[in-house]
Design a protein around this motif. Structure first.
Motif, PDB file in Angstrom:
ATOM      1  N   UNK A  60      -0.787  12.346  12.769  1.00  0.00           N
ATOM      2  CA  UNK A  60      -0.011  11.653  11.690  1.00  0.00           C
ATOM      3  C   UNK A  60       0.318  10.271  12.405  1.00  0.00           C
ATOM      4  N   UNK A  61       0.699  10.169  13.687  1.00  0.00           N
ATOM      5  CA  UNK A  61       0.874   9.170  14.243  1.00  0.00           C
ATOM      6  C   UNK A  61      -0.288   7.945  14.162  1.00  0.00           C
ATOM      7  N   UNK A  62      -1.387   8.652  14.237  1.00  0.00           N
ATOM      8  CA  UNK A  62      -2.634   7.373  14.521  1.00  0.00           C
ATOM      9  C   UNK A  62      -2.711   6.976  12.926  1.00  0.00           C
ATOM     10  N   UNK A  63      -2.167   7.645  11.961  1.00  0.00           N
ATOM     11  CA  UNK A  63      -2.370   7.089  10.624  1.00  0.00           C
ATOM     12  C   UNK A  63      -1.051   6.694  10.006  1.00  0.00           C
ATOM     13  N   UNK A  64       0.166   6.203  11.117  1.00  0.00           N
ATOM     14  CA  UNK A  64       1.369   5.930  10.732  1.00  0.00           C
ATOM     15  C   UNK A  64       1.462   4.795   9.757  1.00  0.00           C
ATOM     16  N   UNK A  65       0.469   3.739   9.914  1.00  0.00           N
ATOM     17  CA  UNK A  65       0.611   2.400   9.120  1.00  0.00           C
ATOM     18  C   UNK A  65       0.016   2.764   7.769  1.00  0.00           C
ATOM     19  N   UNK A  66      -0.549   3.820   7.525  1.00  0.00           N
ATOM     20  CA  UNK A  66      -1.067   4.048   6.269  1.00  0.00           C
ATOM     21  C   UNK A  66      -0.311   4.886   5.285  1.00  0.00           C
ATOM     22  N   UNK A  67       0.907   5.239   5.819  1.00  0.00           N
ATOM     23  CA  UNK A  67       1.958   6.246   5.226  1.00  0.00           C
ATOM     24  C   UNK A  67       3.153   5.191   5.054  1.00  0.00           C
ATOM     25  N   UNK A  68       2.966   4.853   3.536  1.00  0.00           N
ATOM     26  CA  UNK A  68       4.118   3.615   2.871  1.00  0.00           C
ATOM     27  C   UNK A  68       4.996   4.341   2.027  1.00  0.00           C
ATOM     28  N   UNK A  69       6.176   4.252   2.374  1.00  0.00           N
ATOM     29  CA  UNK A  69       7.289   4.945   1.798  1.00  0.00           C
ATOM     30  C   UNK A  69       8.054   4.310   1.005  1.00  0.00           C
ATOM     31  N   UNK A  70       8.102   4.316  -0.365  1.00  0.00           N
ATOM     32  CA  UNK A  70       8.980   3.659  -1.115  1.00  0.00           C
ATOM     33  C   UNK A  70      10.478   4.261  -0.841  1.00  0.00           C
ATOM     34  N   UNK A  71      11.357   2.972  -1.763  1.00  0.00           N
ATOM     35  CA  UNK A  71      12.842   3.465  -1.441  1.00  0.00           C
ATOM     36  C   UNK A  71      13.343   4.895  -1.875  1.00  0.00           C
ATOM     37  N   UNK A  72      12.761   5.158  -2.936  1.00  0.00           N
ATOM     38  CA  UNK A  72      13.290   6.582  -3.618  1.00  0.00           C
ATOM     39  C   UNK A  72      12.799   7.870  -2.677  1.00  0.00           C
ATOM     40  N   UNK A  73      11.698   7.481  -2.067  1.00  0.00           N
ATOM     41  CA  UNK A  73      11.149   8.664  -1.093  1.00  0.00           C
ATOM     42  C   UNK A  73      12.101   8.659   0.272  1.00  0.00           C
ATOM     43  N   UNK A  74      12.522   7.510   0.773  1.00  0.00           N
ATOM     44  CA  UNK A  74      13.517   7.609   1.814  1.00  0.00           C
ATOM     45  C   UNK A  74      14.573   8.328   1.401  1.00  0.00           C
ATOM     46  N   UNK A  75      15.233   7.862   0.255  1.00  0.00           N
ATOM     47  CA  UNK A  75      16.336   8.372  -0.372  1.00  0.00           C
ATOM     48  C   UNK A  75      16.559   9.920  -0.562  1.00  0.00           C
ATOM     49  N   UNK A  76      15.273  10.323  -0.848  1.00  0.00           N
ATOM     50  CA  UNK A  76      15.079  11.851  -0.972  1.00  0.00           C
ATOM     51  C   UNK A  76      14.811  12.498   0.425  1.00  0.00           C
TER      52      UNK A  76
END
Length: 176
Positions: A60-76
């Motif tokens: 997961x760490x190797x692809x951390x830059x490809x995992x883009x989280x929108x605001x609603x996701x972080x709130x969840x």
């Protein structure tokens, strides 16, 4: 009472400097985020092929830059109990967790990638220190100087353009 308070401060200081514990908690956070990311169907097909649902934290760490989280996701994410528990273990205050996305989305893009997210969590750990305040002040001073320099350069450029326009206008009246 004084001894208990001193002991509490000592234990907190040890937690904040325990890099092994921090690495373990970050690994758990990455796993929680990746699984929720897939459950919410945010992962592209290409990313799903690279990372299975039960991917290791290292993958997961190797692809951390490809995992883009929108605001609603972080709130969840902030409502997931296991995530909240880890944040408490990392000494990220409940108050800092309330507007976590707004704190982290410094460029106001509406998304934050996993790498930025983890770096911000590391910065939020513990109580604010004088060094934090001084650091922000120094960055703000640098930004202010950059903006002032930009303003001077723009005004100089505008003045040169106005002068050139006046010159052209004076030459154009000679030909009419």
């Amino acid at each position: 009472v004084n001894a208990a308070k001193h002991n509490e401060i000592y234990l907190k200081r040890r937690r904040l400097t325990d890099t092994r514990m921090m690495a373990e908690k970050c690994a758990k956070v990455m796993t929680i985020i990746w699984r929720l990311y897939q459950e919410e169907d945010l992962a592209s097909d290409e990313l799903r092929q690279k990372l299975p649902y039960n991917a290791s934290p290292q993958d997961i760490s190797d692809h951390a830059g490809e995992i883009s989280m929108p605001k609603w996701f972080v709130e969840k994410l902030c409502k997931v109990q296991s995530f909240k528990d880890i944040m408490r273990d990392l000494d990220v205050s409940d108050e800092d967790q309330l507007n976590l996305f707004d704190t982290m989305d410094v460029d106001c893009s509406g998304d934050i990638d996993l790498e930025e997210f983890l770096l911000c969590i590391v910065s939020l750990r513990g109580d604010p220190r004088r060094a934090d305040i001084v650091g922000v002040r120094l960055v703000l001073r640098d930004v202010q100087a950059t903006v002032q320099n930009l303003e001077r350069r723009m005004m100089s450029g505008l003045n040169k353009q106005q002068s050139a326009i006046r010159k052209l206008e004076s030459h154009s009246t000679l030909f009419t």
